[in-house]
Design a protein around this motif. Structure first.
Motif, PDB file in Angstrom:
ATOM      1  N   GLU A   1       0.828  -1.206   0.000  1.00 35.23           N
ATOM      2  CA  GLU A   1       0.000   0.000   0.000  1.00 35.23           C
ATOM      3  C   GLU A   1       0.859   1.251   0.000  1.00 35.23           C
ATOM      4  O   GLU A   1       0.557   2.226  -0.684  1.00 35.23           O
ATOM      5  N   PHE A   2       1.960   1.239   0.749  1.00 34.51           N
ATOM      6  CA  PHE A   2       2.837   2.405   0.792  1.00 34.51           C
ATOM      7  C   PHE A   2       3.436   2.696  -0.577  1.00 34.51           C
ATOM      8  O   PHE A   2       3.431   3.824  -1.046  1.00 34.51           O
ATOM      9  N   PHE A   3       3.925   1.653  -1.258  1.00 36.82           N
ATOM     10  CA  PHE A   3       4.566   1.873  -2.536  1.00 36.82           C
ATOM     11  C   PHE A   3       3.578   2.128  -3.668  1.00 36.82           C
ATOM     12  O   PHE A   3       3.934   2.704  -4.682  1.00 36.82           O
ATOM     13  N   SER A   4       2.326   1.742  -3.507  1.00 32.79           N
ATOM     14  CA  SER A   4       1.332   2.069  -4.529  1.00 32.79           C
ATOM     15  C   SER A   4       0.898   3.527  -4.410  1.00 32.79           C
ATOM     16  O   SER A   4       0.501   4.140  -5.384  1.00 32.79           O
ATOM     17  N   ASN A   5       0.957   4.104  -3.217  1.00 32.71           N
ATOM     18  CA  ASN A   5       0.605   5.508  -3.002  1.00 32.71           C
ATOM     19  C   ASN A   5       1.509   6.063  -1.900  1.00 32.71           C
ATOM     20  O   ASN A   5       1.082   6.241  -0.777  1.00 32.71           O
ATOM     21  N   PRO A   6       2.798   6.354  -2.221  1.00 31.28           N
ATOM     22  CA  PRO A   6       3.740   6.732  -1.180  1.00 31.28           C
ATOM     23  C   PRO A   6       3.475   8.087  -0.541  1.00 31.28           C
ATOM     24  O   PRO A   6       3.895   8.340   0.570  1.00 31.28           O
ATOM     25  N   PHE A   7       2.774   8.980  -1.226  1.00 33.31           N
ATOM     26  CA  PHE A   7       2.508  10.310  -0.695  1.00 33.31           C
ATOM     27  C   PHE A   7       1.016  10.586  -0.746  1.00 33.31           C
ATOM     28  O   PHE A   7       0.540  11.325  -1.595  1.00 33.31           O
ATOM     29  N   PRO A   8       0.217  10.016   0.163  1.00 32.24           N
ATOM     30  CA  PRO A   8      -1.233  10.145   0.068  1.00 32.24           C
ATOM     31  C   PRO A   8      -1.737  11.571   0.234  1.00 32.24           C
ATOM     32  O   PRO A   8      -2.802  11.900  -0.237  1.00 32.24           O
ATOM     33  N   ASN A   9      -0.997  12.441   0.888  1.00 35.03           N
ATOM     34  CA  ASN A   9      -1.450  13.816   1.099  1.00 35.03           C
ATOM     35  C   ASN A   9      -0.839  14.793   0.108  1.00 35.03           C
ATOM     36  O   ASN A   9      -0.931  15.992   0.280  1.00 35.03           O
ATOM     37  N   SER A  10      -0.159  14.276  -0.913  1.00 36.15           N
ATOM     38  CA  SER A  10       0.473  15.167  -1.868  1.00 36.15           C
ATOM     39  C   SER A  10      -0.580  15.762  -2.800  1.00 36.15           C
ATOM     40  O   SER A  10      -1.732  15.361  -2.812  1.00 36.15           O
ATOM     41  N   ALA A  11      -0.145  16.706  -3.598  1.00 41.02           N
ATOM     42  CA  ALA A  11      -1.058  17.401  -4.499  1.00 41.02           C
ATOM     43  C   ALA A  11      -1.634  16.446  -5.537  1.00 41.02           C
ATOM     44  O   ALA A  11      -1.073  15.400  -5.832  1.00 41.02           O
ATOM     45  N   PHE A  12      -2.741  16.818  -6.094  1.00 45.54           N
ATOM     46  CA  PHE A  12      -3.468  16.014  -7.059  1.00 45.54           C
ATOM     47  C   PHE A  12      -2.762  16.033  -8.418  1.00 45.54           C
ATOM     48  O   PHE A  12      -2.050  16.977  -8.745  1.00 45.54           O
ATOM     49  N   PRO A  13      -2.970  14.981  -9.238  1.00 47.90           N
ATOM     50  CA  PRO A  13      -2.358  14.926 -10.569  1.00 47.90           C
ATOM     51  C   PRO A  13      -2.922  16.004 -11.482  1.00 47.90           C
ATOM     52  O   PRO A  13      -4.116  16.297 -11.471  1.00 47.90           O
ATOM     53  N   LEU A  14      -2.038  16.597 -12.288  1.00 44.38           N
ATOM     54  CA  LEU A  14      -2.421  17.691 -13.174  1.00 44.38           C
ATOM     55  C   LEU A  14      -1.696  17.512 -14.496  1.00 44.38           C
ATOM     56  O   LEU A  14      -0.503  17.207 -14.511  1.00 44.38           O
ATOM     57  N   THR A  15      -2.417  17.705 -15.600  1.00 41.85           N
ATOM     58  CA  THR A  15      -1.837  17.583 -16.935  1.00 41.85           C
ATOM     59  C   THR A  15      -2.142  18.851 -17.711  1.00 41.85           C
ATOM     60  O   THR A  15      -3.251  19.375 -17.631  1.00 41.85           O
ATOM     61  N   VAL A  16      -1.154  19.337 -18.485  1.00 46.02           N
ATOM     62  CA  VAL A  16      -1.359  20.503 -19.347  1.00 46.02           C
ATOM     63  C   VAL A  16      -1.167  20.048 -20.785  1.00 46.02           C
ATOM     64  O   VAL A  16      -0.128  19.480 -21.125  1.00 46.02           O
ATOM     65  N   LYS A  17      -2.198  20.277 -21.613  1.00 49.75           N
ATOM     66  CA  LYS A  17      -2.133  19.932 -23.034  1.00 49.75           C
ATOM     67  C   LYS A  17      -2.293  21.208 -23.841  1.00 49.75           C
ATOM     68  O   LYS A  17      -3.135  22.049 -23.528  1.00 49.75           O
ATOM     69  N   GLU A  18      -1.497  21.326 -24.889  1.00 48.63           N
ATOM     70  CA  GLU A  18      -1.546  22.522 -25.722  1.00 48.63           C
ATOM     71  C   GLU A  18      -2.163  22.189 -27.074  1.00 48.63           C
ATOM     72  O   GLU A  18      -1.777  21.214 -27.720  1.00 48.63           O
ATOM     73  N   THR A  19      -3.144  22.986 -27.484  1.00 45.43           N
ATOM     74  CA  THR A  19      -3.725  22.869 -28.817  1.00 45.43           C
ATOM     75  C   THR A  19      -3.337  24.136 -29.589  1.00 45.43           C
ATOM     76  O   THR A  19      -2.637  24.999 -29.058  1.00 45.43           O
ATOM     77  N   THR A  20      -3.811  24.252 -30.803  1.00 48.22           N
ATOM     78  CA  THR A  20      -3.455  25.429 -31.597  1.00 48.22           C
ATOM     79  C   THR A  20      -4.118  26.699 -31.077  1.00 48.22           C
ATOM     80  O   THR A  20      -3.604  27.793 -31.281  1.00 48.22           O
ATOM     81  N   THR A  21      -5.250  26.565 -30.377  1.00 57.58           N
ATOM     82  CA  THR A  21      -5.981  27.755 -29.933  1.00 57.58           C
ATOM     83  C   THR A  21      -6.017  27.944 -28.416  1.00 57.58           C
ATOM     84  O   THR A  21      -6.390  29.010 -27.951  1.00 57.58           O
ATOM     85  N   ALA A  22      -5.670  26.887 -27.659  1.00 60.02           N
ATOM     86  CA  ALA A  22      -5.817  26.990 -26.203  1.00 60.02           C
ATOM     87  C   ALA A  22      -4.885  26.019 -25.486  1.00 60.02           C
ATOM     88  O   ALA A  22      -4.314  25.108 -26.091  1.00 60.02           O
TER      89      ALA A  22
END
Length: 134
Positions: free
Chosen positions: A19-40
């Motif tokens: 369980e520790f190695f599947s989620n070593p930082f349970p209180n860390s920030a949430f996952p975030l992804t940035v994708k770039e398109t031609t307009t935004a």
């Protein structure tokens, strides 16, 4: 050897390590992804189990910040033993994305469905500067 690893104390220890190695930082920030398109630029945050009211989006010049507030109130009362216990937990996680251009907050759009927050930030057109001959 398998019998030894399946016995109670060892089995529980190994499960807690998994369980520790599947989620070593349970209180860390949430996952975030940035994708770039031609307009935004699309900013996608994974927020499973979060209500829309717990999410806050702020824009400051070139930065967009997504904050999530967690608040939990636990109350326990026992009239037979005459005790009352109350505890409150408040946590806040946030992530900030810096973009290479100023953000017009009036044009930013956000939607939240099935635990995914999608923020659309339209790209700003830069000003072209003409170079004079000397």
């Amino acid at each position: 050897m398998n019998g030894f690893l399946q016995e109670k104390p060892i089995k529980n220890f190994l499960q807690s390590m998994d369980e520790f190695f599947s989620n070593p930082f349970p209180n860390s920030a949430f996952p975030l992804t940035v994708k770039e398109t031609t307009t935004a630029n699309l900013i996608i945050a994974e927020l499973p189990g979060i209500n829309r009211e717990q999410i806050q989006i702020n824009v400051y010049d070139h930065h967009l910040t997504i904050s999530v507030n967690y608040q939990e109130l636990i109350t326990e009362e026992n009239t037979q033993q005459n005790f009352f216990r109350s505890s409150q937990t408040y946590k806040r996680n946030s992530r900030t994305v810096a973009l290479p251009y100023p953000i017009d907050e009036k044009k930013v759009k956000a939607s939240y469905q099935n635990g995914l927050l999608t923020v659309t930030v339209p790209k700003q057109k830069g000003k072209k500067i003409m170079i004079e001959e000397s």
